[in-house]
Enzyme design. Structure first.
Site, PDB file in Angstrom:
ATOM      1  N   TYR A 154       0.854  -1.194   0.000  1.00  0.00           N
ATOM      2  CA  TYR A 154       0.000   0.000   0.000  1.00  0.00           C
ATOM      3  C   TYR A 154       0.886   1.239   0.000  1.00  0.00           C
ATOM      4  O   TYR A 154       1.795   1.359   0.841  1.00  0.00           O
ATOM      5  CB  TYR A 154      -0.937   0.017   1.229  1.00  0.00           C
ATOM      6  CG  TYR A 154      -1.943  -1.110   1.142  1.00  0.00           C
ATOM      7  CD1 TYR A 154      -3.112  -0.953   0.412  1.00  0.00           C
ATOM      8  CD2 TYR A 154      -1.685  -2.353   1.727  1.00  0.00           C
ATOM      9  CE1 TYR A 154      -4.018  -2.006   0.267  1.00  0.00           C
ATOM     10  CE2 TYR A 154      -2.575  -3.412   1.594  1.00  0.00           C
ATOM     11  CZ  TYR A 154      -3.749  -3.222   0.853  1.00  0.00           C
ATOM     12  OH  TYR A 154      -4.623  -4.265   0.697  1.00  0.00           O
ATOM     13  N   SER A 155       0.621   2.153  -0.928  1.00  0.00           N
ATOM     14  CA  SER A 155       1.371   3.415  -0.963  1.00  0.00           C
ATOM     15  C   SER A 155       1.067   4.194   0.310  1.00  0.00           C
ATOM     16  O   SER A 155      -0.093   4.251   0.734  1.00  0.00           O
ATOM     17  CB  SER A 155       0.920   4.279  -2.138  1.00  0.00           C
ATOM     18  OG  SER A 155       0.965   3.561  -3.324  1.00  0.00           O
ATOM     19  N   CYS A 335       0.215   7.013 -10.863  1.00  0.00           N
ATOM     20  CA  CYS A 335      -0.036   6.041  -9.796  1.00  0.00           C
ATOM     21  C   CYS A 335      -1.516   5.693  -9.772  1.00  0.00           C
ATOM     22  O   CYS A 335      -2.378   6.560  -9.884  1.00  0.00           O
ATOM     23  CB  CYS A 335       0.411   6.618  -8.439  1.00  0.00           C
ATOM     24  SG  CYS A 335       0.422   5.378  -7.137  1.00  0.00           S
ATOM     25  N   GLU A 375       4.046   3.948 -10.928  1.00  0.00           N
ATOM     26  CA  GLU A 375       3.749   2.867  -9.980  1.00  0.00           C
ATOM     27  C   GLU A 375       2.268   2.527 -10.106  1.00  0.00           C
ATOM     28  O   GLU A 375       1.401   3.219  -9.576  1.00  0.00           O
ATOM     29  CB  GLU A 375       4.068   3.274  -8.542  1.00  0.00           C
ATOM     30  CG  GLU A 375       3.940   2.087  -7.599  1.00  0.00           C
ATOM     31  CD  GLU A 375       4.727   2.310  -6.332  1.00  0.00           C
ATOM     32  OE1 GLU A 375       5.912   1.925  -6.276  1.00  0.00           O
ATOM     33  OE2 GLU A 375       4.150   2.892  -5.391  1.00  0.00           O
ATOM     34  N   TYR A 377      -0.798  -0.680 -10.215  1.00  0.00           N
ATOM     35  CA  TYR A 377      -1.056  -2.003  -9.632  1.00  0.00           C
ATOM     36  C   TYR A 377      -2.399  -2.564 -10.049  1.00  0.00           C
ATOM     37  O   TYR A 377      -3.186  -1.866 -10.635  1.00  0.00           O
ATOM     38  CB  TYR A 377      -0.970  -1.921  -8.100  1.00  0.00           C
ATOM     39  CG  TYR A 377      -1.599  -0.700  -7.467  1.00  0.00           C
ATOM     40  CD1 TYR A 377      -2.950  -0.665  -7.156  1.00  0.00           C
ATOM     41  CD2 TYR A 377      -0.819   0.435  -7.160  1.00  0.00           C
ATOM     42  CE1 TYR A 377      -3.524   0.445  -6.542  1.00  0.00           C
ATOM     43  CE2 TYR A 377      -1.380   1.553  -6.555  1.00  0.00           C
ATOM     44  CZ  TYR A 377      -2.743   1.554  -6.250  1.00  0.00           C
ATOM     45  OH  TYR A 377      -3.290   2.660  -5.652  1.00  0.00           O
TER      46      TYR A 377
END
Ligand code: FAD
Length: 377
Positions: A154-155, A335, A375, A377
């Site tokens: 988790y960012s 992101c 980044e 996901y």
């Protein structure tokens, strides 16, 4: 529901010089704030007192921002290490942290639920803005009986000082993963995401196993305080940018006096799904020359072709300016969900071609110059 509260004591740095560089400290005895009309997932009043104050102070800071004050942070030793903190805790020996608060941060019309989760690591798992924590949800890994679950990343959505400005907490922005049966359209709880549901259901005081911090791709380059940072997010992809922006505009950090341009593009479904919108609106009001904020609401707005407004449509709208900024050395960050990249890349490629440039060459150059940060996901 309007909430109001009193903070017992909070240190705030007030600017005394015209550029805000020289500051004096005052102690604020009390402060009140209002919250959106929708209820948080957990009732704040049900939390232990010490934990409640921490969460509330976070929300109060957007009011501080409105008066262009910056918040004092400690311990300043967190600025010192030359090396990025990395993998201080690994999956075999995770750190056991404590949940401070879990708060639903989207409105009632948002599809799905997103929570802001504050975790107390007591200063033991330091990190830098743009890094991630790993979380190991409790229980057994269904694929490896007897073994713990795999780590989920988790960012981190706070600065290194955390939402309580004391370097002891980290905040996550977590979307609850729900599974809908494609045939019946009904929710199937047996297939719900393990870790996101564990985090969104957590209560203050619960223990959480964390690993990390990890990641270097999304670190905020701070060598040039006048640099331009173009931040593109879908949904929870906004997490690292919340950290950057607090460091740029909310905190009084002696060695980082940001005076460049931060431009946030945020794509979500509708206005109820906007994340940290009040915080960002505060920066817009107080730092109009240093902050730009563009939202793409796919279910509420139309793009110029009459289709849904996605983040790439906003990028296209401002493509000339973005390309000029990139040519002048701007950093660009992406992101959020993986699915955002193809549409964005297609748009950038098309715009480059319209300008008579080769996107492939440009991208190679941006990567080489370390201007390109992804980044997903
Ligand atoms: P899992 O249990 O891993 O399940 C994954 C998906 O599969 C879920 O949607 C679940 O509903 C579905 N599923 C489960 N069982 C079945 C089945 N039998 N059949 C079909 N489908 C099934 N997420 C955030 O919310 N915020 C962040 O800031 C964030 N940052 C990230 C940063 C990085 C670098 C990375 C790599 C990922 C990040 N993520 C973030 C994603 C996060 O790591 C998790 O992947 C996400 O929360 C889902 O994990 P989970 O344990 O809830 O779901």
């Amino acid at each position: 529901m309007a909430l109001s509260t009193t903070l017992s004591q909070m240190s705030i740095a007030l600017p005394t010089g015209i550029d805000g560089s020289s500051r004096s400290m005052i102690k604020v005895q009390s402060m009140s704030f209002t919250e959106k009309s929708w209820s948080p997932l957990l009732k704040l009043d049900s939390k232990p007192r010490s934990l409640t104050v921490k969460t509330r102070s976070t929300i109060c800071m957007s009011l501080q921002q409105a008066s262009r004050t910056k918040v004092a942070v400690t311990p300043l030793e967190l600025e010192d290490p030359k090396e990025t903190p990395l993998n201080l805790y690994r999956p075999k020996e995770p750190y056991t942290a404590t949940i401070v608060s879990v708060e639903r941060i989207v409105g009632p019309q948002a599809p799905g639920e997103t929570c802001h989760i504050v975790i107390d690591h007591d200063g033991n798992v330091p990190y830098w803005e743009g890094q991630s924590y790993g979380v190991i949800p409790p229980g057994e890994n269904p694929k490896k009986p007897g073994a713990p679950h795999n780590v989920r990343l988790y960012s981190i959505a706070s600065t290194r000082y955390g939402d309580s400005f004391d370097g002891k907490t980290a905040s996550l922005c977590v979307r609850r993963a729900i599974y809908y049966d494609p045939e019946t359209g009904k929710e199937d709880p047996s297939k719900a995401g393990v870790c996101s549901n564990f985090l969104c259901n957590a209560k203050p005081g619960d223990k959480v196993k964390i690993t990390g911090p990890s990641g270097k791709v999304m670190l905020l380059p701070e060598d040039d305080p006048k640099a331009t940072h173009i931040m593109i997010a879908t949904g929870t992809g906004v997490a690292p940018y919340r950290g950057y922006l607090r460091r740029m505009f909310m905190e009084n950090v002696p060695n980082f006096k940001f005076d460049g341009l931060a431009w946030l593009f945020l794509g979500v479904a509708n206005s109820d799904s906007l994340l940290y919108d009040e915080e960002f609106a505060g920066y817009l009001k107080d730092y109009p020359e240093n902050f730009k904020y563009d939202k793409a609401l796919s279910r509420e707005e139309k793009n110029k072709k009459g289709g849904k407004m996605y983040v790439q449509d906003k990028i296209e709208e401002y493509s000339d300016e973005i390309f000029k900024l990139l040519d002048n050395g701007a950093h660009i960050y992406f992101c959020g969900l993986k699915g955002m990249m193809p549409g964005i890349q297609d748009t950038l490629k098309r715009v480059a071609e319209e300008r008579g440039e080769s996107w492939e060459q440009k991208l190679t150059q941006l990567r080489k110059n370390k201007q390109w940060h992804v980044e997903v996901y």
